[in-house]
Design a protein around this motif. Structure first.
Motif, PDB file in Angstrom:
ATOM      1  N   ALA A  35       4.639   2.170  -4.900  1.00 42.59           N
ATOM      2  CA  ALA A  35       5.879   1.806  -4.430  1.00 42.59           C
ATOM      3  C   ALA A  35       6.067   1.161  -2.856  1.00 42.59           C
ATOM      4  O   ALA A  35       5.161   1.678  -2.006  1.00 42.59           O
ATOM      5  N   GLY A  36       6.808   0.089  -2.766  1.00 42.79           N
ATOM      6  CA  GLY A  36       6.983  -0.682  -1.460  1.00 42.79           C
ATOM      7  C   GLY A  36       5.929  -1.814  -1.425  1.00 42.79           C
ATOM      8  O   GLY A  36       5.224  -2.106  -2.348  1.00 42.79           O
ATOM      9  N   GLU A  37       5.750  -2.157  -0.202  1.00 40.82           N
ATOM     10  CA  GLU A  37       4.879  -3.263   0.065  1.00 40.82           C
ATOM     11  C   GLU A  37       3.459  -2.789  -0.140  1.00 40.82           C
ATOM     12  O   GLU A  37       3.160  -1.717   0.344  1.00 40.82           O
ATOM     13  N   PHE A  38       2.545  -3.372  -0.440  1.00 42.54           N
ATOM     14  CA  PHE A  38       1.147  -3.147  -0.633  1.00 42.54           C
ATOM     15  C   PHE A  38       0.354  -4.454  -0.682  1.00 42.54           C
ATOM     16  O   PHE A  38       0.714  -5.464  -0.856  1.00 42.54           O
ATOM     17  N   ASP A  39      -1.133  -4.140  -0.293  1.00 50.10           N
ATOM     18  CA  ASP A  39      -1.945  -5.176  -0.257  1.00 50.10           C
ATOM     19  C   ASP A  39      -2.672  -5.211  -1.674  1.00 50.10           C
ATOM     20  O   ASP A  39      -2.815  -4.334  -2.270  1.00 50.10           O
ATOM     21  N   LEU A  40      -2.868  -6.747  -2.041  1.00 57.12           N
ATOM     22  CA  LEU A  40      -3.297  -6.873  -3.323  1.00 57.12           C
ATOM     23  C   LEU A  40      -4.758  -6.046  -3.648  1.00 57.12           C
ATOM     24  O   LEU A  40      -4.867  -5.509  -4.887  1.00 57.12           O
ATOM     25  N   GLU A  41      -5.629  -5.908  -2.635  1.00 57.43           N
ATOM     26  CA  GLU A  41      -6.810  -5.266  -2.720  1.00 57.43           C
ATOM     27  C   GLU A  41      -6.701  -3.958  -3.411  1.00 57.43           C
ATOM     28  O   GLU A  41      -7.624  -3.669  -4.063  1.00 57.43           O
ATOM     29  N   ILE A  42      -5.615  -3.360  -3.173  1.00 53.28           N
ATOM     30  CA  ILE A  42      -5.493  -2.111  -3.784  1.00 53.28           C
ATOM     31  C   ILE A  42      -5.465  -1.877  -5.589  1.00 53.28           C
ATOM     32  O   ILE A  42      -6.149  -1.175  -6.169  1.00 53.28           O
ATOM     33  N   LEU A  43      -5.004  -3.014  -5.964  1.00 52.57           N
ATOM     34  CA  LEU A  43      -4.915  -3.375  -7.310  1.00 52.57           C
ATOM     35  C   LEU A  43      -6.521  -3.638  -8.116  1.00 52.57           C
ATOM     36  O   LEU A  43      -6.762  -3.032  -9.074  1.00 52.57           O
ATOM     37  N   LYS A  44      -7.400  -4.341  -7.160  1.00 55.85           N
ATOM     38  CA  LYS A  44      -8.440  -4.727  -7.710  1.00 55.85           C
ATOM     39  C   LYS A  44      -9.466  -3.584  -7.516  1.00 55.85           C
ATOM     40  O   LYS A  44     -10.518  -3.545  -8.106  1.00 55.85           O
ATOM     41  N   SER A  45      -9.183  -2.401  -6.452  1.00 52.52           N
ATOM     42  CA  SER A  45     -10.123  -1.536  -6.097  1.00 52.52           C
ATOM     43  C   SER A  45      -9.907  -0.273  -6.336  1.00 52.52           C
ATOM     44  O   SER A  45     -10.931   0.819  -6.793  1.00 52.52           O
ATOM     45  N   ASP A  46      -8.620   0.354  -6.766  1.00 56.58           N
ATOM     46  CA  ASP A  46      -8.286   1.590  -7.033  1.00 56.58           C
ATOM     47  C   ASP A  46      -8.472   1.845  -8.544  1.00 56.58           C
ATOM     48  O   ASP A  46      -7.991   1.137  -9.272  1.00 56.58           O
ATOM     49  N   SER A  47      -8.953   2.803  -8.986  1.00 56.40           N
ATOM     50  CA  SER A  47      -9.484   3.017 -10.318  1.00 56.40           C
ATOM     51  C   SER A  47      -8.169   3.333 -11.009  1.00 56.40           C
ATOM     52  O   SER A  47      -8.083   2.884 -12.389  1.00 56.40           O
ATOM     53  N   SER A  48      -7.001   3.684 -10.624  1.00 52.99           N
ATOM     54  CA  SER A  48      -5.790   3.795 -11.276  1.00 52.99           C
ATOM     55  C   SER A  48      -5.054   2.471 -11.852  1.00 52.99           C
ATOM     56  O   SER A  48      -4.517   2.355 -12.898  1.00 52.99           O
ATOM     57  N   PHE A  49      -5.334   1.493 -11.204  1.00 50.62           N
ATOM     58  CA  PHE A  49      -5.023  -0.004 -11.361  1.00 50.62           C
ATOM     59  C   PHE A  49      -6.107  -0.865 -11.677  1.00 50.62           C
ATOM     60  O   PHE A  49      -5.903  -2.283 -12.391  1.00 50.62           O
TER      61      PHE A  49
END
Length: 307
Positions: A35-49
């Motif tokens: 939720a809110g602004e985020f860095d694209l890297e979290i989609l690439k690295s977090d196992s949830s995404f």
């Protein structure tokens, strides 16, 4: 060995920074979302995404056609509002980013904001990031130059991503999806509601020419309802109920909004019609009983007061 250690340390520290700056929450099903602004890297690295991001990224490939038009985006930015719970966001955001990268454009030109699901903050950001941006579907890609919007893609491309971007770059952008919803959003932003009602037949005719499926305005009605814009929600649901008078879902949505607005008699009429069209609708049956019990109780209290 030393270089390997430094790389591992860098990735570890980066993950800590991302965890600190990206807001996460768990929905009713227990799934983790942003939720809110985020860095694209979290989609690439977090196992949830990561799984859905990588899988959908692979689906896109450049056509091999001339892409000289990409130079038109060199001074542009794209704000991308998504729902990490949304199937269309999962599909189109990774593909858009891959296209952007393969065109040789900078990821720093892209800004990512995630919106909530659920009723209380439906398609809203934790700090109202969506306000003033006419958001009703995700993902929405808003193209700007020096802060001025010049194009957008709503939920999915009209043609395909590469064609849509080429058209935008060349100044011939396709009109975004959901034209009826966009019409009402812009109308409510530009005119007070009493003025809208004075010309409601004209606006209805315009919506009639633009509308697609029944879900278009139904979704918009809920966006208004859950962002404390009940008058706009009621008018949107009412217009949709005239457009789709035999849809139990459309009529039920309108009835629930009336119920929430304490317009019990009108809500009862809608729920009765829903049950006529769909006799096994348990939710409508229970809501109808609840409203009728409330009215009976109010009448009893009134009678006792008169006595």
């Amino acid at each position: 060995m030393k270089n390997c250690f430094l790389t591992t340390l860098f990735l570890f520290l980066s993950s800590i920074v991302l965890a600190q700056t990206s807001k996460t929450y768990f929905n009713a099903a227990g799934d983790k979302h942003l939720a809110g602004e985020f860095d694209l890297e979290i989609l690439k690295s977090d196992s949830s995404f990561q799984t859905w991001y990588v899988e959908n990224e692979r689906l896109f490939n450049l056509s091999g056609k001339n892409t000289d038009w990409k130079n038109a985006f060199e001074n542009s930015e794209v704000e991308i509002l998504i729902g990490t719970w949304c199937g269309d966001s999962k599909r189109w955001v990774p593909q858009f980013v891959k296209l952007w990268n393969e065109l040789g454009l900078e990821e720093s030109q892209l800004k990512f904001t995630a919106l909530y699901d659920g009723k209380e903050l439906y398609k809203q950001g934790p700090n109202g990031e969506e306000k003033g941006k006419l958001i009703h579907r995700v993902p929405t890609f808003i193209f700007t130059n020096k802060g001025e919007e010049f194009a957008r893609i709503v939920e999915f491309p009209v043609n395909d991503l590469e064609t849509d971007l080429a058209q935008i770059a060349l100044g011939y952008a396709s009109e975004p999806n959901y034209r009826a919803a966009t019409y009402l959003l812009e109308l409510f932003e530009s005119e007070p509601l009493d003025s809208v009602y004075k010309n409601v037949q004209t606006h209805f005719n315009n919506v009639y020419r633009l509308v697609g499926k029944e879900k278009e305005l139904n979704t918009l009605g809920y966006v208004f309802k859950y962002s404390d814009r009940m008058p706009e929600a009621l008018l949107t649901f009412e217009i949709n109920s005239v457009l789709f008078p035999y849809s139990p879902n459309v009529l039920h949505s309108y009835g629930e909004a009336l119920m929430d607005n304490n317009q019990k008699d009108l809500a009862i009429q809608l729920f009765k019609r829903v049950i006529e069209l769909e006799p096994g609708n348990e939710t409508a049956l229970n809501q109808l009983k609840e409203l009728q019990d409330e009215i009976d109780h109010d009448e009893e209290r009134q009678t006792e007061g008169e006595l």
